[in-house]
Write a protein that holds these residues in place. Sequence first.
Motif, PDB file in Angstrom:
ATOM      1  N   VAL A 131       0.843  -1.192   0.000  1.00 57.15           N
ATOM      2  CA  VAL A 131       0.000   0.000   0.000  1.00 57.15           C
ATOM      3  C   VAL A 131       0.881   1.246   0.000  1.00 57.15           C
ATOM      4  O   VAL A 131       1.735   1.402   0.869  1.00 57.15           O
ATOM      5  N   LEU A 132       0.667   2.117  -0.974  1.00 53.38           N
ATOM      6  CA  LEU A 132       1.419   3.369  -1.028  1.00 53.38           C
ATOM      7  C   LEU A 132       0.861   4.383  -0.041  1.00 53.38           C
ATOM      8  O   LEU A 132       1.606   5.112   0.603  1.00 53.38           O
ATOM      9  N   SER A 133      -0.478   4.459   0.054  1.00 53.42           N
ATOM     10  CA  SER A 133      -1.108   5.369   1.006  1.00 53.42           C
ATOM     11  C   SER A 133      -2.575   4.999   1.198  1.00 53.42           C
ATOM     12  O   SER A 133      -3.141   4.247   0.416  1.00 53.42           O
ATOM     13  N   VAL A 134      -3.128   5.551   2.258  1.00 54.73           N
ATOM     14  CA  VAL A 134      -4.566   5.436   2.518  1.00 54.73           C
ATOM     15  C   VAL A 134      -5.138   6.815   2.246  1.00 54.73           C
ATOM     16  O   VAL A 134      -4.688   7.801   2.824  1.00 54.73           O
ATOM     17  N   SER A 135      -6.119   6.889   1.356  1.00 53.56           N
ATOM     18  CA  SER A 135      -6.655   8.200   0.993  1.00 53.56           C
ATOM     19  C   SER A 135      -8.172   8.225   1.052  1.00 53.56           C
ATOM     20  O   SER A 135      -8.829   7.194   1.054  1.00 53.56           O
ATOM     21  N   PHE A 136      -8.680   9.447   1.093  1.00 52.99           N
ATOM     22  CA  PHE A 136     -10.122   9.677   1.026  1.00 52.99           C
ATOM     23  C   PHE A 136     -10.285  10.938   0.188  1.00 52.99           C
ATOM     24  O   PHE A 136     -10.440  12.037   0.703  1.00 52.99           O
ATOM     25  N   PRO A 137     -10.258  10.779  -1.153  1.00 58.82           N
ATOM     26  CA  PRO A 137     -10.295  11.943  -2.042  1.00 58.82           C
ATOM     27  C   PRO A 137     -11.560  12.782  -1.856  1.00 58.82           C
ATOM     28  O   PRO A 137     -12.611  12.252  -1.493  1.00 58.82           O
ATOM     29  N   ASP A 138     -11.449  14.074  -2.120  1.00 63.32           N
ATOM     30  CA  ASP A 138     -12.612  14.956  -2.046  1.00 63.32           C
ATOM     31  C   ASP A 138     -13.713  14.453  -2.968  1.00 63.32           C
ATOM     32  O   ASP A 138     -13.466  14.118  -4.126  1.00 63.32           O
ATOM     33  N   GLY A 139     -14.915  14.399  -2.449  1.00 62.95           N
ATOM     34  CA  GLY A 139     -16.056  13.967  -3.238  1.00 62.95           C
ATOM     35  C   GLY A 139     -16.227  12.465  -3.343  1.00 62.95           C
ATOM     36  O   GLY A 139     -17.212  11.986  -3.898  1.00 62.95           O
ATOM     37  N   ALA A 140     -15.283  11.701  -2.826  1.00 62.00           N
ATOM     38  CA  ALA A 140     -15.373  10.235  -2.890  1.00 62.00           C
ATOM     39  C   ALA A 140     -16.345   9.730  -1.823  1.00 62.00           C
ATOM     40  O   ALA A 140     -16.513  10.337  -0.769  1.00 62.00           O
ATOM     41  N   SER A 141     -16.985   8.624  -2.107  1.00 62.11           N
ATOM     42  CA  SER A 141     -17.916   8.025  -1.150  1.00 62.11           C
ATOM     43  C   SER A 141     -17.221   7.094  -0.179  1.00 62.11           C
ATOM     44  O   SER A 141     -17.738   6.840   0.903  1.00 62.11           O
ATOM     45  N   PHE A 142     -16.058   6.569  -0.584  1.00 60.50           N
ATOM     46  CA  PHE A 142     -15.365   5.565   0.218  1.00 60.50           C
ATOM     47  C   PHE A 142     -13.885   5.892   0.305  1.00 60.50           C
ATOM     48  O   PHE A 142     -13.316   6.531  -0.573  1.00 60.50           O
ATOM     49  N   ALA A 143     -13.254   5.401   1.367  1.00 61.35           N
ATOM     50  CA  ALA A 143     -11.799   5.493   1.476  1.00 61.35           C
ATOM     51  C   ALA A 143     -11.198   4.518   0.474  1.00 61.35           C
ATOM     52  O   ALA A 143     -11.881   3.636  -0.045  1.00 61.35           O
ATOM     53  N   ARG A 144      -9.921   4.686   0.208  1.00 60.96           N
ATOM     54  CA  ARG A 144      -9.276   3.750  -0.715  1.00 60.96           C
ATOM     55  C   ARG A 144      -7.807   3.588  -0.388  1.00 60.96           C
ATOM     56  O   ARG A 144      -7.186   4.447   0.234  1.00 60.96           O
ATOM     57  N   LEU A 145      -7.301   2.448  -0.803  1.00 59.76           N
ATOM     58  CA  LEU A 145      -5.890   2.141  -0.650  1.00 59.76           C
ATOM     59  C   LEU A 145      -5.214   2.415  -1.976  1.00 59.76           C
ATOM     60  O   LEU A 145      -5.604   1.851  -3.010  1.00 59.76           O
ATOM     61  N   GLU A 146      -4.227   3.288  -1.967  1.00 60.05           N
ATOM     62  CA  GLU A 146      -3.481   3.587  -3.196  1.00 60.05           C
ATOM     63  C   GLU A 146      -2.414   2.509  -3.360  1.00 60.05           C
ATOM     64  O   GLU A 146      -1.643   2.246  -2.447  1.00 60.05           O
ATOM     65  N   LEU A 147      -2.400   1.898  -4.525  1.00 59.22           N
ATOM     66  CA  LEU A 147      -1.494   0.794  -4.820  1.00 59.22           C
ATOM     67  C   LEU A 147      -0.526   1.195  -5.928  1.00 59.22           C
ATOM     68  O   LEU A 147      -0.745   2.194  -6.614  1.00 59.22           O
ATOM     69  N   PRO A 148       0.526   0.427  -6.149  1.00 59.50           N
ATOM     70  CA  PRO A 148       1.463   0.742  -7.237  1.00 59.50           C
ATOM     71  C   PRO A 148       0.768   0.721  -8.602  1.00 59.50           C
ATOM     72  O   PRO A 148      -0.310   0.149  -8.772  1.00 59.50           O
ATOM     73  N   ASP A 149       1.412   1.322  -9.592  1.00 64.89           N
ATOM     74  CA  ASP A 149       0.924   1.376 -10.975  1.00 64.89           C
ATOM     75  C   ASP A 149      -0.403   2.098 -11.098  1.00 64.89           C
ATOM     76  O   ASP A 149      -1.265   1.714 -11.895  1.00 64.89           O
ATOM     77  N   ASP A 150      -0.603   3.164 -10.323  1.00 63.43           N
ATOM     78  CA  ASP A 150      -1.811   3.984 -10.380  1.00 63.43           C
ATOM     79  C   ASP A 150      -3.092   3.195 -10.155  1.00 63.43           C
ATOM     80  O   ASP A 150      -4.149   3.537 -10.690  1.00 63.43           O
ATOM     81  N   GLU A 151      -3.019   2.133  -9.398  1.00 65.16           N
ATOM     82  CA  GLU A 151      -4.207   1.352  -9.055  1.00 65.16           C
ATOM     83  C   GLU A 151      -4.640   1.723  -7.644  1.00 65.16           C
ATOM     84  O   GLU A 151      -3.871   2.271  -6.854  1.00 65.16           O
ATOM     85  N   TYR A 152      -5.896   1.426  -7.341  1.00 61.55           N
ATOM     86  CA  TYR A 152      -6.389   1.606  -5.982  1.00 61.55           C
ATOM     87  C   TYR A 152      -7.447   0.559  -5.696  1.00 61.55           C
ATOM     88  O   TYR A 152      -7.998  -0.058  -6.603  1.00 61.55           O
ATOM     89  N   HIS A 153      -7.707   0.350  -4.405  1.00 57.06           N
ATOM     90  CA  HIS A 153      -8.720  -0.607  -3.965  1.00 57.06           C
ATOM     91  C   HIS A 153      -9.635   0.124  -2.989  1.00 57.06           C
ATOM     92  O   HIS A 153      -9.177   0.645  -1.964  1.00 57.06           O
TER      93      HIS A 153
END
Length: 130
Positions: free
Chosen positions: A79-101
Amino acid sequence: MASCLALLLVVVFTVVAVLLRNTSTGVIFQTSDQVAMIGIGVLLACGALLFAAPLARADADGIEVRNVLLTRRFSWQEVLSVSFPDGASFARLELPDDEYHSVLAVQAVDRDRAVEAVRALRRLHKQARD
Protein backbone atom coordinates in the motif's frame (compact mmCIF):
# COMPACT_ATOMS: atom_id res chain seq x y z
CA MET A 1 -30.21 0.79 6.03
CA ALA A 2 -29.60 -2.47 4.17
CA SER A 3 -31.56 -4.51 6.71
CA CYS A 4 -34.50 -2.07 6.53
CA LEU A 5 -34.48 -2.34 2.74
CA ALA A 6 -34.29 -6.14 2.94
CA LEU A 7 -37.26 -6.27 5.30
CA LEU A 8 -39.23 -3.89 3.08
CA LEU A 9 -38.54 -6.03 0.01
CA VAL A 10 -39.75 -9.20 1.73
CA VAL A 11 -42.89 -7.47 3.03
CA VAL A 12 -43.76 -5.88 -0.33
CA PHE A 13 -43.25 -9.07 -2.30
CA THR A 14 -45.25 -11.06 0.27
CA VAL A 15 -48.15 -8.58 0.10
CA VAL A 16 -48.07 -8.68 -3.71
CA ALA A 17 -48.03 -12.48 -3.61
CA VAL A 18 -51.06 -12.58 -1.34
CA LEU A 19 -52.94 -10.08 -3.49
CA LEU A 20 -52.17 -11.97 -6.73
CA ARG A 21 -55.15 -14.29 -6.21
CA ASN A 22 -57.57 -11.40 -5.98
CA THR A 23 -56.88 -9.61 -9.26
CA SER A 24 -59.41 -9.32 -12.06
CA THR A 25 -56.91 -9.18 -14.91
CA GLY A 26 -58.04 -12.43 -16.43
CA VAL A 27 -54.78 -14.15 -15.54
CA ILE A 28 -55.00 -17.16 -13.26
CA PHE A 29 -52.34 -17.12 -10.56
CA GLN A 30 -51.47 -20.37 -8.84
CA THR A 31 -49.98 -20.99 -5.41
CA SER A 32 -46.65 -21.65 -7.12
CA ASP A 33 -46.75 -18.09 -8.54
CA GLN A 34 -47.31 -16.73 -5.06
CA VAL A 35 -44.44 -18.76 -3.64
CA ALA A 36 -42.21 -17.59 -6.51
CA MET A 37 -43.04 -13.94 -5.75
CA ILE A 38 -42.08 -14.40 -2.11
CA GLY A 39 -38.92 -16.22 -3.23
CA ILE A 40 -37.98 -13.29 -5.47
CA GLY A 41 -38.46 -10.94 -2.53
CA VAL A 42 -36.22 -13.08 -0.36
CA LEU A 43 -33.51 -13.21 -3.07
CA LEU A 44 -33.61 -9.44 -3.52
CA ALA A 45 -33.45 -9.00 0.25
CA CYS A 46 -30.36 -11.22 0.39
CA GLY A 47 -28.80 -9.08 -2.34
CA ALA A 48 -29.55 -5.94 -0.34
CA LEU A 49 -27.95 -7.46 2.76
CA LEU A 50 -24.70 -7.99 0.85
CA PHE A 51 -24.20 -4.23 1.06
CA ALA A 52 -24.06 -4.51 4.85
CA ALA A 53 -21.14 -6.93 4.67
CA PRO A 54 -18.17 -4.60 3.96
CA LEU A 55 -15.43 -4.90 6.54
CA ALA A 56 -11.89 -3.62 7.06
CA ARG A 57 -9.52 -5.30 9.52
CA ALA A 58 -6.10 -3.81 9.96
CA ASP A 59 -3.13 -4.82 12.05
CA ALA A 60 0.59 -4.14 12.09
CA ASP A 61 1.19 -6.45 9.11
CA GLY A 62 -1.51 -5.23 6.73
CA ILE A 63 -5.16 -4.73 6.03
CA GLU A 64 -7.91 -7.16 5.06
CA VAL A 65 -10.72 -5.56 3.04
CA ARG A 66 -14.04 -7.27 2.43
CA ASN A 67 -16.24 -5.36 0.03
CA VAL A 68 -19.55 -6.69 -1.30
CA LEU A 69 -18.39 -10.14 -2.43
CA LEU A 70 -14.61 -10.43 -2.36
CA THR A 71 -12.06 -10.29 0.45
CA ARG A 72 -8.48 -9.22 -0.21
CA ARG A 73 -5.52 -8.86 2.10
CA PHE A 74 -2.81 -6.28 1.47
CA SER A 75 0.45 -6.00 3.35
CA TRP A 76 1.35 -2.45 4.29
CA GLN A 77 4.38 -2.77 2.01
CA GLU A 78 2.01 -3.09 -0.98
CA VAL A 79 0.00 0.00 0.00
CA LEU A 80 1.42 3.37 -1.03
CA SER A 81 -1.11 5.37 1.01
CA VAL A 82 -4.57 5.44 2.52
CA SER A 83 -6.65 8.20 0.99
CA PHE A 84 -10.12 9.68 1.03
CA PRO A 85 -10.30 11.94 -2.04
CA ASP A 86 -12.61 14.96 -2.05
CA GLY A 87 -16.06 13.97 -3.24
CA ALA A 88 -15.37 10.23 -2.89
CA SER A 89 -17.92 8.03 -1.15
CA PHE A 90 -15.36 5.56 0.22
CA ALA A 91 -11.80 5.49 1.48
CA ARG A 92 -9.28 3.75 -0.71
CA LEU A 93 -5.89 2.14 -0.65
CA GLU A 94 -3.48 3.59 -3.20
CA LEU A 95 -1.49 0.79 -4.82
CA PRO A 96 1.46 0.74 -7.24
CA ASP A 97 0.92 1.38 -10.97
CA ASP A 98 -1.81 3.98 -10.38
CA GLU A 99 -4.21 1.35 -9.05
CA TYR A 100 -6.39 1.61 -5.98
CA HIS A 101 -8.72 -0.61 -3.97
CA SER A 102 -11.87 0.87 -2.43
CA VAL A 103 -12.57 0.29 1.24
CA LEU A 104 -16.37 0.22 1.32
CA ALA A 105 -16.40 -0.20 5.11
CA VAL A 106 -15.18 3.41 5.49
CA GLN A 107 -17.92 5.59 4.00
CA ALA A 108 -18.24 9.35 3.77
CA VAL A 109 -21.72 9.25 5.32
CA ASP A 110 -20.14 8.02 8.57
CA ARG A 111 -18.46 11.44 8.91
CA ASP A 112 -16.42 11.50 12.17
CA ARG A 113 -16.18 7.71 12.33
CA ALA A 114 -14.78 7.67 8.79
CA VAL A 115 -12.24 10.36 9.67
CA GLU A 116 -11.09 8.38 12.73
CA ALA A 117 -10.92 5.15 10.71
CA VAL A 118 -8.75 6.75 8.01
CA ARG A 119 -6.48 8.30 10.64
CA ALA A 120 -6.09 4.93 12.37
CA LEU A 121 -5.30 3.22 9.07
CA ARG A 122 -2.75 5.92 8.23
CA ARG A 123 -1.08 5.46 11.63
CA LEU A 124 -0.80 1.71 11.11
CA HIS A 125 0.50 2.25 7.58
CA LYS A 126 3.10 4.77 8.77
CA GLN A 127 4.28 2.51 11.62
CA ALA A 128 4.67 -0.44 9.26
CA ARG A 129 6.52 1.55 6.61
CA ASP A 130 8.99 3.18 9.04
